[in-house]
Write an enzyme that holds these catalytic residues in place. Structure first.
Site, PDB file in Angstrom:
ATOM      1  N   ASP A   1       0.806  -1.234   0.000  1.00  0.00           N
ATOM      2  CA  ASP A   1       0.000   0.000   0.000  1.00  0.00           C
ATOM      3  C   ASP A   1       0.829   1.270   0.000  1.00  0.00           C
ATOM      4  O   ASP A   1       0.303   2.355  -0.252  1.00  0.00           O
ATOM      5  CB  ASP A   1      -0.899   0.029   1.247  1.00  0.00           C
ATOM      6  CG  ASP A   1      -1.935  -1.086   1.222  1.00  0.00           C
ATOM      7  OD1 ASP A   1      -2.521  -1.374   2.282  1.00  0.00           O
ATOM      8  OD2 ASP A   1      -2.137  -1.688   0.154  1.00  0.00           O
TER       9      ASP A   1
ATOM     10  N   GLY B   1      -5.529  -1.567  -1.372  1.00  0.00           N
ATOM     11  CA  GLY B   1      -5.271  -0.215  -0.870  1.00  0.00           C
ATOM     12  C   GLY B   1      -6.523   0.259  -0.163  1.00  0.00           C
ATOM     13  O   GLY B   1      -7.370   0.928  -0.735  1.00  0.00           O
TER      14      GLY B   1
HETATM   15  O1  F6P Z   1      -2.145  -4.118   3.927  1.00  0.00           O
HETATM   16  C1  F6P Z   1      -1.922  -4.681   2.704  1.00  0.00           C
HETATM   17  C2  F6P Z   1      -3.175  -5.329   2.209  1.00  0.00           C
HETATM   18  O2  F6P Z   1      -2.863  -6.081   1.092  1.00  0.00           O
HETATM   19  C3  F6P Z   1      -4.280  -4.345   1.871  1.00  0.00           C
HETATM   20  O3  F6P Z   1      -4.057  -3.671   0.665  1.00  0.00           O
HETATM   21  C4  F6P Z   1      -5.464  -5.272   1.838  1.00  0.00           C
HETATM   22  O4  F6P Z   1      -6.689  -4.606   1.978  1.00  0.00           O
HETATM   23  C5  F6P Z   1      -5.176  -6.132   3.062  1.00  0.00           C
HETATM   24  O5  F6P Z   1      -3.752  -6.221   3.161  1.00  0.00           O
HETATM   25  C6  F6P Z   1      -5.757  -7.537   2.975  1.00  0.00           C
HETATM   26  O6  F6P Z   1      -5.571  -8.114   4.244  1.00  0.00           O
HETATM   27  P1  F6P Z   1      -5.585  -9.711   4.448  1.00  0.00           P
HETATM   28  O7  F6P Z   1      -4.315 -10.235   3.850  1.00  0.00           O
HETATM   29  O8  F6P Z   1      -5.612  -9.873   5.948  1.00  0.00           O
HETATM   30  O9  F6P Z   1      -6.798 -10.225   3.748  1.00  0.00           O
END
Ligand code: F6P
Length: 365
Positions: free
Chosen positions: A143, A186
Site C-alpha cells: 500500500d 489499498g
Molecule cells: O495491507 C496490505 C493489504 O494487502 C491491503 O491492501 C489489503 O486490503 C489487506 O492487506 C488484505 O488483508 P488480508 O491479507 O488480511 O486479507
C-alpha cells in the site's frame, strides 16, 4: 573491527505478505552474519511466534537463495499483542500477550528484535520499545502508506503486477466496446491505484482520498464515447468512497460497508456505471495477485538496501528506529515519529496533476 553492540537478534515478518520480504530477510541476515558474525533467531508468523516462543536459530542455508522468492520463509500473521480486548481475555487466562513477548525476548537472549511490517507492525514495535525492548523496523507493504519513508518494499512489485493487468484489459475492452472496472488493493491509501492507474493508462482513477460521484464518472465515460472512444478503463482502490458515503459518520460508513461486505466497491461502481450510463461494464478484482510472486528488481534492490542498513544499525546498537528511503538516501526515523501515522495521497500531489493533464478523471468534477 570494534565489537558489535548486537550479538543475537530476532527477526519476524508481520502483517500482509508481499514480494520482497525474503529479499529483506536475506539482506539483514547475510550482512549481520557475514560482516558482524551475529546470531539470527527466526521467529515464526510475526508477533504470534514471539508470544508462543516459536523461534529457531537460522543457518546461512536458511537465508541463502531466497532473494527472488515471494512470500516470507518465516510466515506471518496480523497478531496485535497490545489490542485491548485480546489482552483482557489473555490476562484472565493467566498472562498478557505483551508479557509473553517480554519473557520470550529474554529467554531467547535477544539483544534486539527486527520487525518487517506495515503500520500495525510498527505501532506494536513502538509499544515494545516503550516496554524496554530494542527494536528496529523495516517498512513493508504493497500500500506504500507508511509515514516517514518515500516508499515501502512490496509497493513497486504490486504496481508492476497491477499495471500489467490493466494493460491486458485495454485489448478486451476495445474489442467489446466495454467499460472495464479493475479493483486494486489499498484500503486506506490510494498510492497503488494512482501509480498503476497512470502507468496503465486508466481513464478513471478512484482513490480513498478523493470521494467520487458516479455522475462525474459517467459524464467522463459518455464524453469519451462521443469522441469515438467507446471503451474505458476504470481503476478503483478497494478503499474508494463515494461523496455521499464520505459525508456519513465513520460508524455509519463501517456499518454500511459491513452490510455490503460481499459487494466490493468495484462491483458497486461497475453496477452504478452500467445502470446510469447504459454502457456495458465488466469487473476484475485483482486481489492477492498483487501480493504474490517474485519481487520486482527494484524491490529486490530496495529490500536489500533496507536489510543491510538494518544490520549496520544492529552493529552500532542504534535501536528504536525504522529504516526509510528519502529520495535516493537510506535514512532512519524514530519509531515514535511514525507510529500511528498514515501516509495518504495529498490532494495536491504532483501525480494527481500529471494524471489530470492527460485527461484522467478522479470522479470529482
Ligand atoms: O495491507 C496490505 C493489504 O494487502 C491491503 O491492501 C489489503 O486490503 C489487506 O492487506 C488484505 O488483508 P488480508 O491479507 O488480511 O486479507
Amino acid at each position: 573491527m570494534k565489537k558489535s553492540a548486537t550479538r543475537t537478534f530476532g527477526i519476524l515478518t508481520s502483517g500482509g505478505d508481499c514480494p520482497g520480504l525474503n529479499a529483506a530477510i536475506r539482506g539483514v541476515a547475510k550482512a549481520a552474519n557475514q560482516k558482524y558474525d551475529m546470531n539470527i533467531i527466526g521467529i515464526s508468523e510475526g508477533y504470534r511466534g514471539l508470544i508462543a516462543g516459536d523461534a529457531r536459530l537460522l543457518k546461512p542455508s536458511d537465508f541463502s537463495g531466497i532473494l527472488t522468492q515471494g512470500g516470507t520463509i518465516l510466515g506471518t500473521s496480523r497478531e496485535k499483542p497490545f489490542k485491548e480486548e485480546d489482552n483482557l481475555r489473555d490476562s484472565q487466562m493467566g498472562r498478557k500477550k505483551s508479557d509473553a513477548i517480554l519473557e520470550n525476548y529474554k529467554k531467547l537472549q535477544l539483544d534486539c528484535l527486527v520487525v518487517l511490517g506495515g503500520n500495525g507492525t510498527h505501532k506494536t514495535a513502538c509499544l515494545l520499545k516503550q516496554e524496554g525492548l530494542n527494536v528496529i523496523g523495516l517498512p513493508k507493504t504493497i500500500d506504500n502508506d507508511i509515514w516517514g519513508t518515500d516508499v515501502t518494499f512490496g509497493f513497486h512489485s504490486a504496481v508492476d503486477i497491477a499495471t500489467e493487468a490493466i494493460d491486458r484489459l485495454h485489448s478486451t475492452a476495445h474489442s467489446h466496446n466495454r467499460v472495464m472496472v479493475i479493483e486494486l488493493m489499498g484500503h486506506k491509501a490510494g498510492w497503488l491505484s494512482l501509480y498503476a492507474g497512470i502507468a496503465g493508462g486508466g481513464d478513471v482513477i478512484l482513490i480513498p482520498e478523493i470521494p467520487y460521484s458516479t455522475d462525474s464518472i459517467c459524464r467522463h465515460l459518455l464524453n469519451r464515447a462521443r469522441l469515438g472512444k467507446r471503451f474505458s478503463i476504470v481503476v478503483v482502490a478497494e478503499g474508494a468512497v463515494s461523496r455521499k458515503d464520505s459525508s456519513l459518520p465513520k460508524s455509519d460508513r463501517k456499518k454500511k460497508k459491513k452490510n455490503n461486505d460481499d459487494l466490493t466497491i468495484g462491483y458497486r461502481i461497475a453496477k452504478e456505471i452500467g445502470e446510469s450510463s447504459g454502457m456495458e461494464t465488466r469487473l476484475t478484482v485483482l486481489g492477492y495477485q498483487q501480493r504474490g510472486g517474485t519481487p520486482s528488481p527494484y524491490d529486490r534492490l530496495l529490500a536489500t538496501m533496507f536489510g543491510t542498513a538494518a544490520a549496520d544499525l544492529l552493529y552500532r546498537g542504534e535501536y528504536g528506529k525504522m529504516i526509510a528511503l528519502e529520495g535516493t538516501r537510506i535514512v532512519t526515523k524514530q519509531l515514535e515519529d511514525i507510529s500511528g501515522r498514515l501516509k495518504q495521497v495529498p490532494a495536491d500531489h504532483h501525480l494527481i496533476d500529471t494524471a489530470r493533464s492527460v485527461g484522467t478523471c478522479f470522479g470529482d468534477e
